[in-house]
Each structure stands twice: as structure tokens, then as C-alpha cells.
Design a protein around this motif. Structure first.
Motif, PDB file in Angstrom:
ATOM      1  N   ASN A 165      -2.130  -5.256   1.627  1.00  0.00           N
ATOM      2  CA  ASN A 165      -2.018  -5.472   3.070  1.00  0.00           C
ATOM      3  C   ASN A 165      -2.959  -4.583   3.871  1.00  0.00           C
ATOM      4  OD1 ASN A 165       0.018  -7.455   2.900  1.00  0.00           O
ATOM      5  ND2 ASN A 165       1.570  -5.872   2.613  1.00  0.00           N
ATOM      6  N   PHE A 166      -3.591  -3.611   3.191  1.00  0.00           N
ATOM      7  CA  PHE A 166      -4.579  -2.734   3.810  1.00  0.00           C
ATOM      8  C   PHE A 166      -5.891  -2.919   3.049  1.00  0.00           C
ATOM      9  CE2 PHE A 166      -0.454  -0.743   4.324  1.00  0.00           C
ATOM     10  CZ  PHE A 166      -0.441  -0.275   5.634  1.00  0.00           C
ATOM     11  N   THR A 176      -6.132  -4.984   8.330  1.00  0.00           N
ATOM     12  CA  THR A 176      -4.746  -5.125   7.892  1.00  0.00           C
ATOM     13  C   THR A 176      -4.318  -6.573   8.045  1.00  0.00           C
ATOM     14  OG1 THR A 176      -3.822  -4.619  10.103  1.00  0.00           O
ATOM     15  CG2 THR A 176      -4.112  -2.774   8.563  1.00  0.00           C
ATOM     16  N   ALA A 187       0.862  -1.852  10.667  1.00  0.00           N
ATOM     17  CA  ALA A 187       0.019  -1.455   9.540  1.00  0.00           C
ATOM     18  C   ALA A 187      -1.275  -0.814  10.033  1.00  0.00           C
ATOM     19  CB  ALA A 187      -0.278  -2.666   8.655  1.00  0.00           C
ATOM     20  N   PHE A 191      -2.739   2.881   9.383  1.00  0.00           N
ATOM     21  CA  PHE A 191      -4.059   2.997   8.748  1.00  0.00           C
ATOM     22  C   PHE A 191      -4.975   3.884   9.581  1.00  0.00           C
ATOM     23  CE2 PHE A 191      -7.055  -0.053   6.153  1.00  0.00           C
ATOM     24  CZ  PHE A 191      -7.409   1.009   5.331  1.00  0.00           C
TER      25      PHE A 191
END
Length: 251
Positions: A165-166, A176, A187, A191
Motif C-alpha cells: 500500500n506504500f 499510497t 497512509a 509516509f
């Protein structure tokens, strides 16, 4: 700007998605993550058609409204008439992710100084903060291939992303994806914070790293922290903040 409303042209579900995506653009601007007009946030409209919403190219993120968002197909062709242009080259990365990940309703891509700086470090994300543990639990890397406007890059980007997801785009920035706009935004917040903290820590003394076992158990920690709601836990508060500042994104 006088932008005609499109609320009467779309379903209630699409309109709510437009409002949330416009809010996301405003929040990205509010947090200082925008790069003039040169990055994008996309959202897939529910349904089998693979239709998407993306920003009108040329507007600043703090100008975007629900009605100004452009509805496009997977080839970035407009599906509702709009006076604003779209950027097919900018949609290459987003369309690649959406095509490979049915679970990704929203994709956010940024070019922040902290994100680009860490993406240029050979070590990548270091396990030196609580924030970094959430990123490292679902992080992938994609090597730089120049400005991302070539369709031939898509398969390599998709393979590198996998189920993460990153995504750190080397020498480029951060990405993201999430099952909702709220999830993708939370997210990106984590990040970006991870990258800012890393750069600040590297300016000091010797770094202390988090034990790998803690990273392995971070999914449960996130569930507890958000009462199992993920990004939806923080989203209502973010919307309240936006509405106090400027609710014009809703139009």
C-alpha cells in the motif's frame, strides 16, 4: 472561478466520492504536500466500467471542487464534458495501479521534498520511528525510469507494487493506495511523516532502529489505534477542520 455544478448529472454515490476527493486535494494542499499543479490524486468510481475521477490539470489543489473534478475512463478520455484539460501522462502511474489493484479505490502521488529526498537514499525507509513501522509493513520500491508518461513502464510498476500500500518511487516521490480515500490519505500522512522524521534524525547522532518483530505486529497495532476503522477513524475530524476553513470544495 464559476464552475457549474455536476451534482444533477451523477449518482449520489459518485457525488459523495467527488466531495471526498475534493476534500483530499484540499487536505494535501493544507499539509503542504502539493507540487504546484504537477501531481495527482485519483479515485475509482464504484462499478464495472472502470471510471475514475482526477484533478482538472492546471488548477491548484486548494482550488479543486467536487464539480471541477474530471470523470475519465481507463484511457483518460473525458466522460462528462469539462472546460478543464486532463493530463494523460499524469494518469499513467494512477491507471497502472488501479488496473492491477481492484482493492485500490484511491491513489495519491506526491513530490514532497522529504519524500523525494528519502527516495534518493540507497537505504530507503529506515526502521527508526513508530511511523516508519507502519510503512515498512507494506512498502515496495520502484526504480526511476524518467518522467512517467510511457505505458511500457506500467507492467514493471505493477510488479514492483504487488500487494503493498506504500510505494517509494526512487528519485521521484511517494505513492499510497487505499480501499478508500480516507485510507489513502492516512497512509500518505504516515509516509510523509516517516520521511520527515528520518531526515531530521539523520541530521543528529547515531540512529536507534526498531526491532524487526515490532514491524511484524504493526497491523494489529494499527487496528487497535483506529478501532478497526483505518482512515475512516480520522476522516470526520479532517472534514470538520476543512469545513471551518473553507467549505467551497463541496460545490
Amino acid at each position: 472561478m464559476n464552475i457549474p455544478s455536476v451534482q444533477h448529472l451523477v449518482s449520489p454515490e459518485e457525488w459523495q466520492l467527488r466531495v471526498d476527493l475534493a476534500a483530499c486535494y484540499r487536505l494535501v494542499a493544507l499539509h503542504g504536500w502539493s507540487d504546484l499543479v504537477f501531481t495527482h490524486i485519483s479515485a475509482r468510481i464504484p462499478g464495472p466500467e472502470h471510471h475514475f475521477l482526477i484533478n482538472p490539470y492546471g488548477l491548484m489543489f486548494d482550488e479543486i471542487t467536487a464539480s471541477s473534478l474530471v470523470k475519465v475512463d481507463q484511457d483518460c478520455n473525458k466522460l462528462i464534458d469539462s472546460a478543464f484539460p486532463v493530463n494523460p501522462a499524469g494518469f499513467v502511474i494512477h491507471s497502472a495501479v488501479h488496473a492491477a489493484r481492484e482493492d485500490a479505490q484511491c491513489v495519491i502521488h506526491t513530490h514532497t521534498r522529504a519524500g523525494v529526498a528519502v527516495s534518493a537514499q540507497k537505504c530507503g525507509v529506515l526502521p527508526i520511528s513508530q511511523q516508519s513501522t507502519f510503512v515498512l509493513a507494506s512498502l515496495a520500491y520502484h526504480d526511476y525510469e524518467g518522467v512517467a508518461f510511457r505505458d511500457e513502464e506500467k507492467p514493471r510498476l505493477q510488479d514492483d507494487l504487488g500487494r503493498a500500500n506504500f510505494l517509494m518511487l526512487r528519485n521521484h516521490g511517494l505513492l499510497t493506495c487505499g480501499g478508500s480515500i480516507a485510507d489513502a490519505f492516512l497512509a500518505m500522512y504516515i509516509f510523509e511523516s516517516t520521511c520527515q522524521i528520518q531526515l531530521a534524525a539523520q541530521a543528529g547522532g547515531e540512529l536507534v532502529q526498531v526491532h524487526p518483530q515490532i514491524v511484524q505486529g504493526v497491523a494489529e497495532a494499527m487496528r487497535v489505534q483506529t478501532s478497526g476503522l483505518g482512515g475512516a477513524f480520522a476522516w470526520p475530524a479532517l472534514i470538520r477542520k476543512l469545513d471551518k476553513l473553507d467549505a467551497s470544495y463541496r460545490t
